[in-house]
Design a protein around this motif. Sequence first.
Motif, short mmCIF file in Angstrom:
data_model
loop_
_atom_site.label_atom_id
_atom_site.label_comp_id
_atom_site.label_asym_id
_atom_site.label_seq_id
_atom_site.Cartn_x
_atom_site.Cartn_y
_atom_site.Cartn_z
N LYS A 42 30.60 38.89 38.16
CA LYS A 42 31.51 40.01 38.42
C LYS A 42 32.73 39.92 37.50
O LYS A 42 33.15 40.92 36.91
N ALA A 43 33.28 38.72 37.33
CA ALA A 43 34.43 38.54 36.45
C ALA A 43 34.07 38.87 35.00
O ALA A 43 34.85 39.50 34.29
N LEU A 44 32.89 38.48 34.57
CA LEU A 44 32.44 38.78 33.20
C LEU A 44 32.27 40.28 33.00
O LEU A 44 32.58 40.81 31.93
N HIS A 45 31.80 40.98 34.01
CA HIS A 45 31.66 42.44 33.92
C HIS A 45 33.03 43.10 33.81
O HIS A 45 33.21 44.03 33.02
N ILE A 46 33.98 42.61 34.58
CA ILE A 46 35.34 43.14 34.49
C ILE A 46 35.92 42.87 33.10
O ILE A 46 36.53 43.75 32.49
#
Length: 125
Positions: free
Chosen positions: A9-13
């Motif tokens: 999720k952090a990488l997508h953000i």
Amino acid sequence: MAVPEPTLKALHIASNAAAERQAENISAVDVADRLGITDAFFFASAQTERQVKSIIEEIEDALREQLELKPLRREGQTEGRWVLLDYGHFVIHIQHNEERENYALDRLWSDAPQIDLPQADEPQS
């Protein structure tokens, strides 16, 4: 893939934030099984030092606002040629195009599993 869902999720953000500032060649690799000290590396590049700094600021702001994450360590901010943000479970590398070509981290980690990242403005799940 060994990368946990919160890291994905952090990488997508981070991907969306980098794309917002016109970062180029955005990618991420799963290094968990190979390194053991972090789960993933995120890469993006830019044409100028100013743009590198702008991308870093956008990523930091997005991760802080959406996930309340702050980097454990930041390196290279002054020069703006290769800035590294260490979030523990993942490491962000934003490089000037010349550094990206010269150090070829993509080639170094080409055998690591690629992480699918959303295109800019793709909804987060």
